[in-house]
Design an enzyme around this catalytic site. Structure first.
Site, mmCIF file in Angstrom:
data_model
loop_
_atom_site.group_PDB
_atom_site.id
_atom_site.type_symbol
_atom_site.label_atom_id
_atom_site.label_comp_id
_atom_site.label_asym_id
_atom_site.label_seq_id
_atom_site.Cartn_x
_atom_site.Cartn_y
_atom_site.Cartn_z
ATOM 1 N N LYS B 68 38.243 42.784 33.671
ATOM 2 C CA LYS B 68 39.261 43.314 34.422
ATOM 3 C C LYS B 68 38.439 44.701 34.862
ATOM 4 O O LYS B 68 37.786 45.244 34.299
ATOM 5 C CB LYS B 68 40.358 43.969 33.110
ATOM 6 C CG LYS B 68 41.529 44.478 33.878
ATOM 7 C CD LYS B 68 42.569 44.962 32.473
ATOM 8 C CE LYS B 68 43.849 45.414 33.111
ATOM 9 N NZ LYS B 68 44.617 45.639 31.726
ATOM 10 N N SER B 143 49.380 43.750 33.072
ATOM 11 C CA SER B 143 48.568 44.232 34.104
ATOM 12 C C SER B 143 47.071 43.440 34.312
ATOM 13 O O SER B 143 46.427 43.703 35.429
ATOM 14 C CB SER B 143 48.014 45.828 33.986
ATOM 15 O OG SER B 143 47.443 45.992 32.869
ATOM 16 N N SER B 167 49.572 43.989 28.168
ATOM 17 C CA SER B 167 48.914 43.560 29.450
ATOM 18 C C SER B 167 47.858 42.415 29.298
ATOM 19 O O SER B 167 47.202 42.017 30.310
ATOM 20 C CB SER B 167 48.125 44.774 30.019
ATOM 21 O OG SER B 167 49.033 45.711 30.820
#
Lengths: 94, 463
Positions: B68, B143, B167
């Site tokens: 990420k 996310s 997330s």
């Protein structure tokens, strides 16, 4: 509940400039979130202690020593902004 | 068929495949698909050479990661999906990156995300939304939508995300992969951009529970650079597991298809080694409002560092006369809508006069949520719930309505409020879209969590 003027003030305190469009949208969006949050007043919490952190965890400490960055990474970092004799040039803040 | 790290590892060790074959299959998949899916913000071409240098016996040998893009890899761009960090180059490796390198893993790219990990659909990225590889009209969740989509779409065989309110687990459920949020304090956040520090935790995406466990074991551990890390993990395994089903997670607002799927999944494990008991977590409905306040408050404090001076140098101030002008401009133009909304809400709840009514009240509710779980875990070993109230929604469907977007996290925020380990595991599908089940355990009881989840996986996926 939160109004446009208050949003403007809060945004300024947080050092964020909102566009005209944002200023017309944000108050009603925050209002709906704040209304939802109001649910919390349903329950009494006078005798409840707040939970800021978990009881099992203890602080991790270390020596206050500086770390250095190798030359190659330093060079890459310098590419992010203007440099002057190996220093990054930034706005003056005072 | 997706290949697990474990399988890749065995093939590499026995010479049935090579680092070249493994990496090039991922790279060609990225080339073919990433333009449409937009899962990766950057791609690393050197993964093959890196893998060739690794010792074959290392536990993460053969693992090819998408990370990420709010986690630092030294010398590489790290944007957090934000314009304000578009040109930011990481000066050091996050601890989790260091550990993956040491344990034999390699990196193939950085994954897209909602700006600074704030969102539930990856639509808040300044670099365009990620699409769900299973249905490109729909969101991959967020996310950590980039790494989740990349694992689901075979661009890699492992991912690392961060989970503040769901997330990792919510995008894992939306993309049909395994996603794990460890106990708060087991994985170091050094080098991970802070969002809400009392919730943030780093964890893996994987194609199997075993892979998730292998990655977790490699990245966990006490770290002097993250002051909340500890080494309290338990390593005892129990044979007879008791599962709690909290009735508050099956109330109105949950899509009928999700409910049916989870009930089917529960029916499948009934009668095996598990005892099932209905339990109650009475304060569940207060979890999301409490989370909203604490999260926004911590966000507003953490985002102060992005002032356009320490970070975000590209926004020079040609016309700003004062430093205040420069801050207003840099932050006003550098942050996206959702980040700004959360900073403003956090500033509100922390301001004098509101602090007790909002922030302290929310932290007290947090106590009640944690107590609910403490009580439940006196009776049961793990708790099983849906991950999300809905199937993956359409791109654009919720973006203008922040509250309805935030409601996608209603079942996942509780684990962050109480610091619990929680895993999202595929358990069937509906209308061609995946459904995820969430399994939670006591803090530091990852042993029981993995033991139970591996058994569920066998039953649900006939592995």
């Amino acid at each position: 509940m939160i109004e446009k003027k208050e949003v403007e003030k809060l945004a300024h305190l947080a050092r964020i400039r909102l566009s005209k469009k944002e200023l017309s949208e944000v108050p009603s969006q925050l209002k709906s979130i704040l209304e939802y949050i109001q649910k919390l007043s349903d329950i009494g919490t006078d005798s409840v202690e707040p939970l800021f952190h978990f009881p099992e965890l203890k602080n991790v400490v270390r020596e206050d020593e500086s770390r250095t960055v190798d030359r190659e990474t330093q060079k890459k970092m310098m590419e992010m902004g203007k440099d002057k004799n190996d220093y990054l040039k930034v706005e003056s803040i005072l | 068929m997706k290949t697990t790290i474990k399988e890749t590892q065995e093939k590499l060790r026995s010479g049935k495949t090579s680092p070249k074959k493994v990496v090039s299959s991922f790279l060609s998949r990225i080339k073919e698909r990433n333009k449409e899916i937009n899962a990766l913000l950057s791609v690393f071409e050197n993964a093959q050479e890196e893998m060739e240098k690794k010792d074959k016996n290392l536990p993460l040998y053969g693992a090819v990661f998408v990370i990420k893009d709010n986690i630092l890899i030294k010398g590489e761009r790290c944007t957090a999906g934000s314009k304000i960090l578009e040109h930011y180059i990481a000066p050091f490796d996050a601890t989790v990156i260091e550990k993956i390198k040491e344990k034999g893993g390699v990196f193939i790219g950085k994954g897209n995300l909602d700006e600074f990990a704030m969102g539930s659909s990856t639509e808040n990225s300044s670099f365009g939304p990620t699409k769900n590889p299973l249905n490109t009209q729909r969101v991959p969740g967020g996310s950590s939508g980039g790494p989740a989509a990349a694992v689901a779409d075979k661009m890699c065989n492992a991912g690392i995300g961060s989970d503040t309110g769901g997330s990792i687990r919510q995008p894992a459920a939306f993309c049909g992969v395994v996603g794990f949020k460890p106990t708060y304090g087991t994985v170091s956040r050094s080098g991970v951009m802070s969002m809400a520090s009392s919730f943030d935790q780093v964890g893996p995406f994987a194609n199997s529970v075993e892979d998730a466990k292998i990655i977790f074991e490699a990245i966990q551990g006490k770290d002097y650079r993250d002051s909340v890390t500890s080494d309290l993990l338990r390593k005892k395994v129990k044979n007879k597991i008791k599962i709690g089903i909290p009735k508050e997670y099956f109330v109105k607002g949950i899509e009928e298809d999700i409910k049916k799927n989870i009930e089917k999944a529960i029916a499948k494990i009934k009668g095996s080694d598990f005892e099932i008991e209905e339990i109650s977590l009475p304060h569940t409905e207060y979890a999301l409002p409490a989370y909203e306040i604490i999260m926004a408050s911590e966000v507003s404090a953490n985002m102060a560092r992005y002032d356009g001076i320490r970070y975000g140098l590209e926004f020079e101030r040609p016309k700003a006369k004062t430093i205040e002008e420069a801050y207003l401009k840099n932050r006003g133009e550098g942050f996206g809508k959702e980040v700004k909304r959360r900073i403003i809400l956090g500033t509100y709840s922390l301001s004098a006069g509101y602090y007790d009514a909002y922030y302290i009240k929310a932290q007290k509710i947090r106590s009640l949520i944690a107590e609910d779980f403490d009580k439940a875990f006196r009776k049961v070993d793990v708790i099983l719930t849906p991950v999300t109230p809905t199937l993956p929604f359409k791109i654009g469907e919720k973006i203008e309505d922040p509250l309805s977007m935030h409601l996608s996290d209603i079942f996942t925020v509780t684990a962050n409020l109480a610091g619990l380990p929680a895993i999202s595991l595929p358990c069937g599908e509906s209308k061609g879209l995946p459904v995820g089940a969430q399994i939670l355990a006591k803090r530091f009881h990852e042993d029981i969590l993995f033991f139970a989840t591996e058994k569920f996986e066998k039953i649900w996926l006939n592995k």
